[in-house]
Design a protein around this motif. Structure first.
Motif, short mmCIF file in Angstrom:
data_model
loop_
_atom_site.label_atom_id
_atom_site.label_comp_id
_atom_site.label_asym_id
_atom_site.label_seq_id
_atom_site.Cartn_x
_atom_site.Cartn_y
_atom_site.Cartn_z
N ARG A 83 0.86 -1.35 0.08
CA ARG A 83 -0.06 0.03 -0.07
C ARG A 83 0.87 1.25 0.05
NH1 ARG A 83 -2.93 -1.39 5.30
NH2 ARG A 83 -3.07 -3.23 4.31
N PRO A 84 0.37 2.49 -0.26
CA PRO A 84 1.18 3.65 -0.20
C PRO A 84 2.04 3.76 1.01
CG PRO A 84 -1.08 4.05 -1.17
CD PRO A 84 -1.11 2.56 -0.64
N ILE A 85 2.93 4.55 0.98
CA ILE A 85 4.02 4.91 2.22
C ILE A 85 3.86 6.34 2.25
CG2 ILE A 85 6.34 4.82 2.98
CD1 ILE A 85 6.75 2.25 1.48
N VAL A 86 3.59 6.71 3.49
CA VAL A 86 3.54 8.25 3.78
C VAL A 86 4.82 8.59 4.41
CG1 VAL A 86 2.38 9.96 5.15
CG2 VAL A 86 1.13 8.08 4.32
N VAL A 87 5.29 9.74 3.81
CA VAL A 87 6.71 10.10 4.43
C VAL A 87 6.60 11.48 5.12
CG1 VAL A 87 9.14 10.49 3.77
CG2 VAL A 87 8.03 8.69 2.92
N PHE A 88 7.23 11.71 6.12
CA PHE A 88 7.36 13.02 6.76
C PHE A 88 8.62 13.34 6.86
CE2 PHE A 88 3.61 11.08 8.44
CZ PHE A 88 2.56 12.09 8.36
N PRO A 89 9.36 14.24 5.71
CA PRO A 89 10.64 14.62 5.45
C PRO A 89 11.20 15.39 6.52
CG PRO A 89 9.19 14.86 3.37
CD PRO A 89 8.44 14.70 4.70
N GLU A 90 10.32 16.34 7.34
CA GLU A 90 10.65 17.11 8.27
C GLU A 90 11.37 16.11 9.62
OE1 GLU A 90 8.36 21.07 8.75
OE2 GLU A 90 7.09 19.35 8.77
N CYS A 91 10.83 14.98 9.54
CA CYS A 91 11.53 14.08 10.65
C CYS A 91 11.14 14.23 11.97
CB CYS A 91 12.98 13.85 10.43
SG CYS A 91 13.41 13.07 8.92
N VAL A 121 4.51 9.93 -7.10
CA VAL A 121 4.59 10.57 -5.68
C VAL A 121 3.39 11.84 -5.85
CG1 VAL A 121 6.21 12.47 -4.65
CG2 VAL A 121 7.36 10.66 -5.93
N PHE A 122 2.95 11.77 -4.55
CA PHE A 122 1.70 12.55 -4.18
C PHE A 122 2.15 13.66 -3.09
CE2 PHE A 122 -0.21 8.65 -5.88
CZ PHE A 122 -1.01 9.05 -6.80
N VAL A 123 2.16 14.81 -3.28
CA VAL A 123 2.50 15.83 -2.41
C VAL A 123 1.42 16.37 -1.61
CG1 VAL A 123 3.76 17.98 -2.15
CG2 VAL A 123 4.54 16.41 -3.77
N MET A 124 1.42 16.61 -0.50
CA MET A 124 0.47 16.92 0.60
C MET A 124 0.73 17.82 1.50
SD MET A 124 -1.91 13.58 0.87
CE MET A 124 -3.41 14.77 1.88
N CYS A 125 0.02 18.95 1.77
CA CYS A 125 0.44 20.06 2.87
C CYS A 125 -0.66 19.67 4.04
CB CYS A 125 0.54 21.20 2.25
SG CYS A 125 1.09 22.55 3.36
#
Length: 228
Positions: free
Chosen positions: A83-91, A117-121
């Motif tokens: 399934r999709p993986i959610v990444v929080f690059p701010e860590c 790649v899906f970019v969300m804010c």
């Protein structure tokens, strides 16, 4: 919890950030100065959902020794995922009023060819006299129970705003022109991280602070030292 804007598709964006006012007040270009040098993200490890909640507000390596823990690369996790993986690059977390520097977690060039790649804010409302903010920037002793209690006891439900970048504007679109976002060769070792940071700043109308999780780690060390 209520959502003021739920997953609304963004309109096509321009790659010249900032309003044409001449003041630069809305400029969200890449910051030229950083407070500290970026740290190295060695990899990722599997933890339980309860552990993830407990680590809210913390910084890498999240209570584990970097020399003894075993890590997996993001690419290995992606290949094994169903399934999709959610990444929080701010860590880590912040007060939500600015965008922290994205860690170099992708090590990928743009446009991305192997996956979408899906970019969300996500934007959080600031605290008021009737409602606390949903953000948890400083972890507590029984983290995050005190924060959850304050949210449950608030008189007004907090709200968030979620914005999704149109897929045609995504870094995985083969029509994406990376030179319109990255003009500094410094970011070429992880183009995807820098591109995503610029896009999130634009669709969320957020200021990039130039500070990263490394700065928060130094602050937490100072903060805890003063309390002891």
């Amino acid at each position: 919890m209520t959502t003021s804007k739920s997953l609304e598709n963004s309109t096509p964006i321009s790659y010249a950030p900032g309003r044409r006012t001449g003041t630069g007040s809305a400029n969200v270009q890449s910051p030229r100065k950083t407070t500290t040098l970026p740290g190295t993200i060695l990899g990722f490890r599997r933890v339980s959902l309860l552990s993830m909640i407990t680590f809210t507000g913390q910084v890498p390596p999240f209570g584990h020794s970097a020399s003894t823990a075993s890590y997996s690369s993001l690419e290995d996790l992606r290949k094994a995922a169903e399934r999709p993986i959610v990444v929080f690059p701010e860590c880590t977390t912040s007060n939500g009023r600015g965008l922290l520097r994205f860690a170099k977690v992708f090590q990928t060039e743009v446009p991305v060819k192997k996956y979408q790649v899906f970019v969300m804010c996500v934007r959080y409302d600031p605290p008021t006299s009737l409602a606390p903010t949903l953000t948890l920037s400083i972890p507590s002793l029984l983290n995050p129970l005190p924060h959850l209690f304050s949210l449950a006891a608030s008189l007004s439900p907090p709200a968030i705003s979620i914005r999704l970048l149109a897929p045609s504007e995504s870094p995985s679109s083969q029509l994406f022109v990376v030179s319109e976002i990255i003009t500094d060769a410094t970011f070429n070792d992880d183009q995807l991280a820098e591109v995503c940071a610029a896009l999130v700043a634009q669709i969320g109308k957020m200021k990039r602070t130039g500070m990263g999780w490394e700065d928060k780690a130094s602050f937490l060390e100072f903060y805890r030292g003063k309390r002891n």
